[in-house]
Design an enzyme around this catalytic site. Structure first.
Site, PDB file in Angstrom:
ATOM      1  N   LYS A 141     -88.320 107.757 -57.195  1.00  0.00           N
ATOM      2  CA  LYS A 141     -87.587 107.083 -56.124  1.00  0.00           C
ATOM      3  C   LYS A 141     -86.515 106.151 -56.681  1.00  0.00           C
ATOM      4  CE  LYS A 141     -91.920 107.245 -53.540  1.00  0.00           C
ATOM      5  NZ  LYS A 141     -93.041 106.466 -52.990  1.00  0.00           N
TER       6      LYS A 141
ATOM      7  N   ARG B 102    -102.528 103.038 -45.303  1.00  0.00           N
ATOM      8  CA  ARG B 102    -101.298 103.622 -44.761  1.00  0.00           C
ATOM      9  C   ARG B 102    -101.590 104.417 -43.494  1.00  0.00           C
ATOM     10  NH1 ARG B 102     -97.578 104.116 -48.821  1.00  0.00           N
ATOM     11  NH2 ARG B 102     -96.097 104.054 -47.092  1.00  0.00           N
TER      12      ARG B 102
ATOM     13  N   ARG C 208     -85.382  92.413 -47.391  1.00  0.00           N
ATOM     14  CA  ARG C 208     -86.585  91.722 -47.857  1.00  0.00           C
ATOM     15  C   ARG C 208     -86.571  91.322 -49.328  1.00  0.00           C
ATOM     16  NH1 ARG C 208     -91.689  94.194 -45.002  1.00  0.00           N
ATOM     17  NH2 ARG C 208     -92.633  92.489 -46.147  1.00  0.00           N
TER      18      ARG C 208
ATOM     19  N   PRO D  74     -87.739 104.468 -48.699  1.00  0.00           N
ATOM     20  CA  PRO D  74     -87.085 105.726 -49.089  1.00  0.00           C
ATOM     21  C   PRO D  74     -87.950 106.511 -50.079  1.00  0.00           C
ATOM     22  CG  PRO D  74     -85.574 103.881 -49.275  1.00  0.00           C
ATOM     23  CD  PRO D  74     -86.923 103.302 -49.018  1.00  0.00           C
ATOM     24  N   GLU D  75     -88.057 107.813 -49.842  1.00  0.00           N
ATOM     25  CA  GLU D  75     -88.834 108.691 -50.717  1.00  0.00           C
ATOM     26  C   GLU D  75     -87.865 109.648 -51.410  1.00  0.00           C
ATOM     27  OE1 GLU D  75     -92.203 110.366 -48.554  1.00  0.00           O
ATOM     28  OE2 GLU D  75     -92.144 108.703 -47.141  1.00  0.00           O
TER      29      GLU D  75
END
Ligand SMILES: [Zn+2]
Length: 285
Positions: free
Chosen positions: A54, A275, A123, A2-3
């Protein structure tokens, strides 16, 4: 992960649901997911929900806060007392929410209206932390909010870009320079501004800096309107458990080999700083 737009969506929705409510219980199902003494927040009322970068910050009376980082797979889901699930909410993939608690629920926060906030995290990289000062989230290591036109000024942006030859994409991903932009929105903003992700930052002209700043602000605000992106491999959900919708508006992210929406050419993918990096070599210079 999530950003800014995803966390801002959660902040807005959570603020509407829990502002003014009192926390009655905190159940920690996984010790790694909760840092601090939950006794300090039990019986305390919620003043409001804020965000920095974030991180979601639940402000409580008496100067106590719950700081929440979702990291890769965290979800914050709110359910009213006796809320019935719609059939389409049933659990299918690992990130669908379904009945709660589910096997990825790590913390449950109950409120005096009978509602519950579930922190799910497949996770277990995410966390909820009890803090007494919002600066404890690492405030000194965060740049201005990337959708704040005042603190993220053109002058500020020009200053940080002029100082480095690093690829522009890595600079806008650096949270110390600019807070809230992650991989999805870095790719999207660079495409929108017509700038190659690999361009040395100091090579950008004044006009390109202006365009890129406008694109970052516009793309982030559009994504907030669309309640964030839940691409196929993304765990992010709104607090209702529903996906965001901005994945339907993505221009280049995750689209290697597909047609560029502007020129019809093929979208390329390279790795930059480890990335996935997506761009169109015709439209981005
Ligand atoms: Zn193109």
């Amino acid at each position: 992960m999530p950003e800014l737009p995803e966390v801002e969506t959660i902040r807005l929705q959570l603020d509407q649901k829990i502002k003014g409510l009192k926390i009655t219980e905190v159940e920690v199902l996984n010790k790694k997911s909760f840092i601090g003494d939950f006794g300090e927040v039990r019986g305390v009322r919620v003043v409001g929900v804020r965000r920095r970068a974030k991180i979601t910050i639940i402000e409580l009376e008496g100067g106590v806060y719950l700081a929440i980082h979702l990291k890769l797979t965290g979800q914050l889901i709110y359910r009213e007392k006796n809320q019935r699930l719609k059939t389409k909410d049933q659990k299918r993939g690992p990130y669908e929410v379904g009945e709660l608690p589910n096997k990825f629920t790590r913390v449950i926060i109950s409120f005096d209206n009978g509602g519950k906030l579930y922190f799910n995290d497949l996770r277990i990289f995410g966390w909820i932390k009890v803090i007494k000062d919002v600066r404890e989230i690492g405030e000194d290591k965060l740049g201005p909010e990337a959708n704040d036109e005042v603190s993220f000024s053109r002058e500020y942006f020009k200053n940080i870009l002029n100082k480095t030859k690093k690829p522009i994409k890595l600079v806008i991903l650096d949270q110390e320079k600019l807070a809230g932009v992650g991989n999805i929105y870095a790719n999207e903003s660079l495409f929108d501004a017509g700038i190659l992700p690999t361009r040395p930052s100091s090579s950008l002209s004044g006009e390109e800096i202006r365009k890129l700043r406008n694109s970052i602000i516009k793309i982030l605000n559009d994504a907030i309107i669309h309640k964030g992106s839940s691409d196929n491999d993304e765990a992010y959900r709104q607090i209702t458990g529903e996906k965001g919708t901005h994945q339907n508006y993505l221009l280049v992210y995750g689209k290697s080999g597909q047609r560029c929406p502007a020129c019809g050419g093929s979208i390329k993918r390279i790795a930059l700083g480890g990335r996935g990096t997506f761009y169109c070599e015709n439209c981005q210079k």
